[in-house]
Design a protein around this motif. Structure first.
Motif, PDB file in Angstrom:
ATOM      1  N   HIS A  91       0.849  -1.188   0.000  1.00  0.00           N
ATOM      2  CA  HIS A  91       0.000   0.000   0.000  1.00  0.00           C
ATOM      3  C   HIS A  91       0.891   1.247   0.000  1.00  0.00           C
ATOM      4  N   PRO A  92       1.410   1.643  -1.159  1.00  0.00           N
ATOM      5  CA  PRO A  92       2.387   2.732  -1.200  1.00  0.00           C
ATOM      6  C   PRO A  92       1.839   4.096  -0.776  1.00  0.00           C
ATOM      7  N   PHE A  93       0.531   4.276  -0.733  1.00  0.00           N
ATOM      8  CA  PHE A  93      -0.026   5.582  -0.382  1.00  0.00           C
ATOM      9  C   PHE A  93      -0.474   5.673   1.073  1.00  0.00           C
ATOM     10  N   LEU A  94      -0.160   4.652   1.870  1.00  0.00           N
ATOM     11  CA  LEU A  94      -0.467   4.681   3.292  1.00  0.00           C
ATOM     12  C   LEU A  94       0.827   4.829   4.092  1.00  0.00           C
ATOM     13  N   HIS A  95       0.714   5.345   5.288  1.00  0.00           N
ATOM     14  CA  HIS A  95       1.841   5.491   6.207  1.00  0.00           C
ATOM     15  C   HIS A  95       1.599   4.572   7.390  1.00  0.00           C
ATOM     16  N   ARG A  96       2.631   3.841   7.822  1.00  0.00           N
ATOM     17  CA  ARG A  96       2.476   2.876   8.913  1.00  0.00           C
ATOM     18  C   ARG A  96       3.188   3.365  10.159  1.00  0.00           C
ATOM     19  N   ILE A  97       2.470   3.310  11.274  1.00  0.00           N
ATOM     20  CA  ILE A  97       3.026   3.574  12.595  1.00  0.00           C
ATOM     21  C   ILE A  97       2.961   2.238  13.343  1.00  0.00           C
ATOM     22  N   SER A  98       4.094   1.786  13.855  1.00  0.00           N
ATOM     23  CA  SER A  98       4.147   0.510  14.572  1.00  0.00           C
ATOM     24  C   SER A  98       4.648   0.743  15.994  1.00  0.00           C
ATOM     25  N   ALA A  99       4.237  -0.136  16.892  1.00  0.00           N
ATOM     26  CA  ALA A  99       4.674  -0.039  18.285  1.00  0.00           C
ATOM     27  C   ALA A  99       4.697  -1.424  18.917  1.00  0.00           C
ATOM     28  N   LEU A 100       5.568  -1.584  19.887  1.00  0.00           N
ATOM     29  CA  LEU A 100       5.624  -2.794  20.685  1.00  0.00           C
ATOM     30  C   LEU A 100       4.548  -2.696  21.758  1.00  0.00           C
ATOM     31  N   VAL A 101       3.802  -3.772  21.960  1.00  0.00           N
ATOM     32  CA  VAL A 101       2.708  -3.782  22.933  1.00  0.00           C
ATOM     33  C   VAL A 101       3.142  -4.644  24.124  1.00  0.00           C
ATOM     34  N   THR A 102       3.037  -4.084  25.323  1.00  0.00           N
ATOM     35  CA  THR A 102       3.328  -4.818  26.542  1.00  0.00           C
ATOM     36  C   THR A 102       2.049  -4.916  27.353  1.00  0.00           C
ATOM     37  N   ILE A 103       1.581  -6.146  27.552  1.00  0.00           N
ATOM     38  CA  ILE A 103       0.325  -6.362  28.297  1.00  0.00           C
ATOM     39  C   ILE A 103       0.672  -6.648  29.742  1.00  0.00           C
TER      40      ILE A 103
END
Length: 103
Positions: A91-103
């Motif tokens: 999806h070249p027209f989207l921007h991705r934000i990623s994060a590590l999740v700690t439960i």
């Protein structure tokens, strides 16, 4: 020595105490629901597990990226860490934000 017939779950709690603790599925659903409610700028939200749990939020507007990062860092009392930006696969027209999740 008598044998212990108590059934233990994977996290070492007995099956009798499992009802007091929400299931993993319920915890993950609650995380997704909270993100959907608070970060309306995200067009797609996915969870990924590769030994660690990650959340990925894809947004259309590049101007929304800093806002999404700020909202994510404030949520869940530090539940989300190592917030980063990256490309969205296929999806070249989207921007991705990623994060590590700690439960």
């Amino acid at each position: 020595m008598p044998k212990d017939a108590t059934v233990y779950s994977i996290d070492s709690t007995t099956s009798r105490t499992d009802t007091a603790r929400p299931s993993l599925n319920d915890q993950l659903s609650a995380i997704l629901d909270e993100i959907r409610e608070r970060i309306v700028e995200a067009d797609e939200i996915t969870l990924d597990f590769d030994g660690k749990l990650h959340v990925h939020l894809d947004v259309k507007g590049g101007e929304d990226v800093p806002l999404v990062e700020a909202k994510l860092s404030e949520m869940g009392n530090g539940m989300f860490s190592q917030i980063s930006r990256g490309a969205t696969p296929n999806h070249p027209f989207l921007h991705r934000i990623s994060a590590l999740v700690t439960i």
